[in-house]
Each structure stands twice: as C-alpha cells, then as structure tokens.
Design a protein around this motif. Structure first.
Motif, mmCIF file in Angstrom:
data_model
loop_
_atom_site.group_PDB
_atom_site.id
_atom_site.type_symbol
_atom_site.label_atom_id
_atom_site.label_comp_id
_atom_site.label_asym_id
_atom_site.label_seq_id
_atom_site.Cartn_x
_atom_site.Cartn_y
_atom_site.Cartn_z
ATOM 1 N N ARG A 106 -2.248 -2.484 -2.306
ATOM 2 C CA ARG A 106 -2.916 -1.846 -3.446
ATOM 3 C C ARG A 106 -4.239 -2.552 -3.767
ATOM 4 O O ARG A 106 -5.257 -1.914 -4.010
ATOM 5 C CB ARG A 106 -1.972 -1.901 -4.651
ATOM 6 C CG ARG A 106 -2.403 -1.094 -5.856
ATOM 7 C CD ARG A 106 -1.452 -1.292 -7.036
ATOM 8 N NE ARG A 106 -1.104 -2.681 -7.296
ATOM 9 C CZ ARG A 106 -1.910 -3.594 -7.857
ATOM 10 N NH1 ARG A 106 -3.110 -3.250 -8.251
ATOM 11 N NH2 ARG A 106 -1.502 -4.835 -8.042
ATOM 12 N N ARG A 107 -4.237 -3.874 -3.708
ATOM 13 C CA ARG A 107 -5.453 -4.614 -4.083
ATOM 14 C C ARG A 107 -6.539 -4.520 -3.013
ATOM 15 O O ARG A 107 -7.709 -4.412 -3.310
ATOM 16 C CB ARG A 107 -5.115 -6.090 -4.343
ATOM 17 C CG ARG A 107 -4.320 -6.292 -5.627
ATOM 18 C CD ARG A 107 -3.911 -7.747 -5.803
ATOM 19 N NE ARG A 107 -5.035 -8.617 -6.119
ATOM 20 C CZ ARG A 107 -4.969 -9.949 -6.137
ATOM 21 N NH1 ARG A 107 -3.837 -10.565 -5.858
ATOM 22 N NH2 ARG A 107 -6.024 -10.662 -6.440
ATOM 23 N N ARG A 152 -6.536 -2.254 -0.325
ATOM 24 C CA ARG A 152 -6.705 -0.887 0.176
ATOM 25 C C ARG A 152 -6.886 -0.862 1.712
ATOM 26 O O ARG A 152 -7.720 -0.121 2.240
ATOM 27 C CB ARG A 152 -7.872 -0.196 -0.537
ATOM 28 C CG ARG A 152 -7.785 -0.313 -2.066
ATOM 29 C CD ARG A 152 -8.949 0.326 -2.772
ATOM 30 N NE ARG A 152 -8.954 1.773 -2.606
ATOM 31 C CZ ARG A 152 -8.168 2.618 -3.254
ATOM 32 N NH1 ARG A 152 -7.295 2.156 -4.121
ATOM 33 N NH2 ARG A 152 -8.247 3.906 -3.048
ATOM 34 N N SER A 196 3.341 5.496 0.353
ATOM 35 C CA SER A 196 2.048 4.912 -0.007
ATOM 36 C C SER A 196 0.910 5.667 0.679
ATOM 37 O O SER A 196 1.021 6.088 1.822
ATOM 38 C CB SER A 196 2.014 3.444 0.421
ATOM 39 O OG SER A 196 0.686 3.006 0.529
ATOM 40 N N ASP A 197 -0.198 5.820 -0.026
ATOM 41 C CA ASP A 197 -1.360 6.518 0.531
ATOM 42 C C ASP A 197 -1.950 5.794 1.730
ATOM 43 O O ASP A 197 -2.786 6.333 2.436
ATOM 44 C CB ASP A 197 -2.465 6.620 -0.525
ATOM 45 C CG ASP A 197 -2.091 7.605 -1.603
ATOM 46 O OD1 ASP A 197 -1.131 8.381 -1.373
ATOM 47 O OD2 ASP A 197 -2.730 7.582 -2.671
ATOM 48 N N PHE A 198 -1.542 4.573 1.936
ATOM 49 C CA PHE A 198 -2.132 3.788 3.023
ATOM 50 C C PHE A 198 -1.228 3.718 4.251
ATOM 51 O O PHE A 198 -1.533 3.051 5.225
ATOM 52 C CB PHE A 198 -2.464 2.373 2.518
ATOM 53 C CG PHE A 198 -3.498 2.395 1.427
ATOM 54 C CD1 PHE A 198 -4.844 2.461 1.743
ATOM 55 C CD2 PHE A 198 -3.125 2.417 0.102
ATOM 56 C CE1 PHE A 198 -5.804 2.524 0.747
ATOM 57 C CE2 PHE A 198 -4.079 2.481 -0.907
ATOM 58 C CZ PHE A 198 -5.421 2.537 -0.584
ATOM 59 N N GLU A 202 -10.299 -9.330 -2.594
ATOM 60 C CA GLU A 202 -10.275 -8.098 -3.395
ATOM 61 C C GLU A 202 -11.691 -7.657 -3.777
ATOM 62 O O GLU A 202 -12.494 -8.450 -4.249
ATOM 63 C CB GLU A 202 -9.441 -8.316 -4.668
ATOM 64 C CG GLU A 202 -9.169 -7.011 -5.406
ATOM 65 C CD GLU A 202 -8.154 -7.194 -6.542
ATOM 66 O OE1 GLU A 202 -7.737 -8.333 -6.816
ATOM 67 O OE2 GLU A 202 -7.809 -6.171 -7.152
ATOM 68 N N THR A 238 -15.339 -0.302 2.790
ATOM 69 C CA THR A 238 -14.371 0.803 2.776
ATOM 70 C C THR A 238 -14.817 1.826 3.823
ATOM 71 O O THR A 238 -16.007 1.974 4.076
ATOM 72 C CB THR A 238 -14.333 1.511 1.404
ATOM 73 O OG1 THR A 238 -15.671 1.846 1.054
ATOM 74 C CG2 THR A 238 -13.713 0.637 0.345
ATOM 75 N N SER A 269 -13.713 5.927 5.283
ATOM 76 C CA SER A 269 -12.818 7.058 5.038
ATOM 77 C C SER A 269 -12.219 7.597 6.332
ATOM 78 O O SER A 269 -11.440 8.540 6.311
ATOM 79 C CB SER A 269 -13.575 8.162 4.299
ATOM 80 O OG SER A 269 -14.746 8.447 5.014
#
Ligand SMILES: Cc1ncc(C[n+]2csc(CCOP(=O)(O)OP(=O)(O)O)c2C)c(N)n1
Length: 352
Positions: A30-31, A33, A50-52, A133, A138, A140
């Motif tokens: 979560r932290r 990603r 989880s989205d990941f 963090e 990032t 997509s």
C-alpha cells in the motif's frame, strides 16, 4: 537499487505466507504501490483482491504471469524458499533480485540475488518503506498488463460445459468457501489451476505443497486443518489418483467426527503426467485407470457420497455437504482438454 528501477516487482514466496506477516506485507504494498505476484506457496500473503496483485506463478517458467516477470528490472523476493521450484530462471544480466527473508538466500544456479535484507521481515519492510515511500517512479503499464493477465485467467470460469472446466471448478469452489475457509490440495494437475485461479485474502487459506508435492498428503493436511479450526469450512481437493493413495484415512476422519468435505476431481488418469507427456510431444500412453464407485466407497466408510452430474451441480453439492456437517465425499468429472488448450498453447506461444 529500488529507487533506480523502472519496473520494480515484488514476489511473495513460501516464507511470506505467515499469518502474522500479512499486515506488514499489505502495508508495504500500500505504501510503495509496487505490484506483486506470488509463488504457489506464497498465496494469500497479501489479499489476491489487492489492486497490485498480478497473479500466481504456477509453472516454473512461461506461465502467463511471466510476462510481468519479463518486464521487471528489479524483483524483490520476500520469503522465497528455493525448495519450491523457482518461479523464474534468473539469467545473468537480465534483472536484479533483492532477497528479503528470515534467513539468507540459498544461492544456486537459478537464484543468486544481488542484495539481501535478512532478519525480521516485517521490521525490514517497514524500515524500507520509510525510506522509499513517495519516491518511486510510477508507471501505468502494470495496470494494462494486470488486466490482461487476470482476464486471461478467469476465461471459461462460468462455462456450462460438462464435464466441468478446471476454471469452473475453481470458480465454484471459491463461491462456497468463505474468505477464511481452508482448501487443502493434494497434488495433481488441478493444483496448477487452483494456484493460478483461486483468489485468497487470508494467509494459509489454500494449503498446497509445491516442494515435494506428495500425492496422498491432501487428505491428512485437510484433516489437520479441520482438527485445528473446527469452525472454519475445510475442503480437501484431490485427484482420483492422489485420493486413492491415502483414502483409507477416511476411517480416521470418520472416527474423529471431523467436519470435512473431500472433493475428488475425476479424470480416470494421472492427469498431470499425461499433460507432461503432451508438453514433451510424447504419445498419450499408460496413464489411465478405472475408479471405484466413489459414492459407494464413501458409504463404506460411513461418509456421505455424491456425484456431480451437471455443470451447475457442483456448488450446490458442496454447499449441502458443508451445511449438513460431518464427513462428505463429492466427486466431479473434469474436462482436462483445457490443459492442452490453455497451458500447452501458452507454453508454445511463449516459446516463440
Ligand atoms: C507420491 C507421489 N507419486 C508420484 C508423484 C508424481 N505425480 C505428480 S502429479 C501425478 C498425477 C496425479 O494424478 P491425480 O491425483 O489423478 O490428479 P490429476 O493430475 O489427474 O488431476 C503424479 C503421478 C507425486 N507427486 N507423488
């Protein structure tokens, strides 16, 4: 190393699948990603919802999820134990690997991480996340790849074909199992389908042995789970070959008054070895057999037996068995032509 990476990827292995570690792993994902996949024995370490989550590596190489592995430039393995067949073959100059574990990596031809963080995994992840963090690049691309992988995996999960597709069997089992329900797998071809398709949210909710992979172990491991967790639904899933290697344990389960449902996947064959023959281009030879009448067999042990005879009959049969309590045997025929259609084609495609 992680800061410099364009496509960092996490891998959860057997050592990550400890219930006490689940919050720390979920926090780390979560932290930072960073997307993750797991090995078969790392299933459930972080919720599959989880989205990941990118999937589970069920084959050693060239499985669908290996597209993600090929894309990554850094793989951070958490709790990897090489007793599991390695989910990928490291090649020098390909990607870098950071090993995070309770103990140092067992370095060998297929696993030679360039860096390691050894010690309390939860604490290590927490300290790493403090430093990283908000600082990672990032991208997509993972989102597109994730959709592709997960769509591919759920294909044919609701098909009405009879005998049932492996995808449908996994799907229907998931429907009747609550999140904390325990599925104890024996060893056979269906194990690969469960590893790929069964989504877990709770650590140790899918018991599967990807180390020695001993046939006959599924029934006793399910019995132990039923003893330890009498309030949770426990389902043993075994092939007809593996079930008959240790089926006399039904007597113990009955004598101990366990609440247990055993699902036999019937293909009158050692399906996994048949599949391997096909993958290696050999003729289909010597791996089929006949079964006893499993309904009568269950009765002989004082258990309730039933046979699934329609595509939509599996989920209600399991539901009824769980609701009734006690010891049940449900047998379902499987259409393993999917092994060739999906898994062999996938292997060929990926080899091209
Ligand atoms: C004790 C033992 N013997 C042999 C094997 C090798 N082996 C792995 S899967 C398999 C066939 C499993 O057949 P079945 O239980 O009917 O499941 P299916 O693959 O047909 O779904 C065999 C022989 C093993 N893993 N364990």
């Amino acid at each position: 190393m992680i800061l410099a990476a364009k496509y960092p990827l996490l891998m959860f292995g057997a050592g990550a699948s400890r219930p006490q570690l689940a919050p720390a792993l979920a926090d780390f994902v979560r932290r930072l990603r960073i997307p993750f996949f797991n090995t078969q024995m790392g299933k459930g370490a972080v919720g599959g919802a989880s989205d990941f989550y990118l999937g589970t590596a069920a084959l050693s190489e060239r499985d669908y999820v290996h597209q993600a592995i090929d894309r990554a430039d850094i793989i951070v393995t958490i709790g990897h134990d090489t007793i599991e067949k390695p989910p990928f073959l490291m090649a020098r100059g390909r990607h870098q690997v950071i090993h995070i574990g309770f103990v140092s990596a067992t370095v060998e031809e297929v696993y030679f991480p360039q860096a390691e963080v050894v010690g309390d995994i939860a604490k290590g992840l927490d300290l790493l996340a403090d430093q990283l963090e908000g600082k990672l690049k990032t991208n997509s691309d993972w989102v597109v790849l994730r959709k592709d992988i997960l769509d591919h995996i759920t294909d044919r999960a609701e098909e009405d074909r009879f005998p049932l597709t492996p995808q449908r069997i996994v799907h229907d089992v998931r429907q009747v199992m609550p999140p904390e329900g325990i599925v104890a797998l024996d060893n056979g071809m269906y194990k690969i389908w469960f590893a790929r398709n069964y989504r877990t949210d709770v650590a140790n909710a899918l018991l599967l042995d990807n180390a020695l992979a001993t046939m006959g172990a599924g029934l006793p491991s399910g019995m132990m789970a039923a003893l330890l967790y009498p309030k949770r639904r426990v389902l043993v899933v075994a092939g007809d070959g593996g079930f008959m290697m240790n089926s006399q344990e039904l007597e113990t389960a009955r004598r101990m008054n366990l609440n247990l449902v055993v699902l036999i996947i019937e293909d009158q064959a050692y399906g996994m070895i048949r599949w391997k023959q096909a993958v290696d281009g050999f003729a289909d030879w010597g791996l089929t057999f006949d079964n006893p009448d499993f309904v009568a067999y269950a009765a002989a042990y004082g258990a309730r037996g039933r046979r699934v005879t329609t595509a939509s009959g599996l989920a209600p049969a399991l539901e009824e068995a769980f609701s009734a309590g006690g010891l049940h045997l449900v047998t379902v025929p499987i259409d393993y032509s999917e092994n060739i259609r999906v898994l062999v084609d996938e292997l060929r495609h990926m080899q091209d």
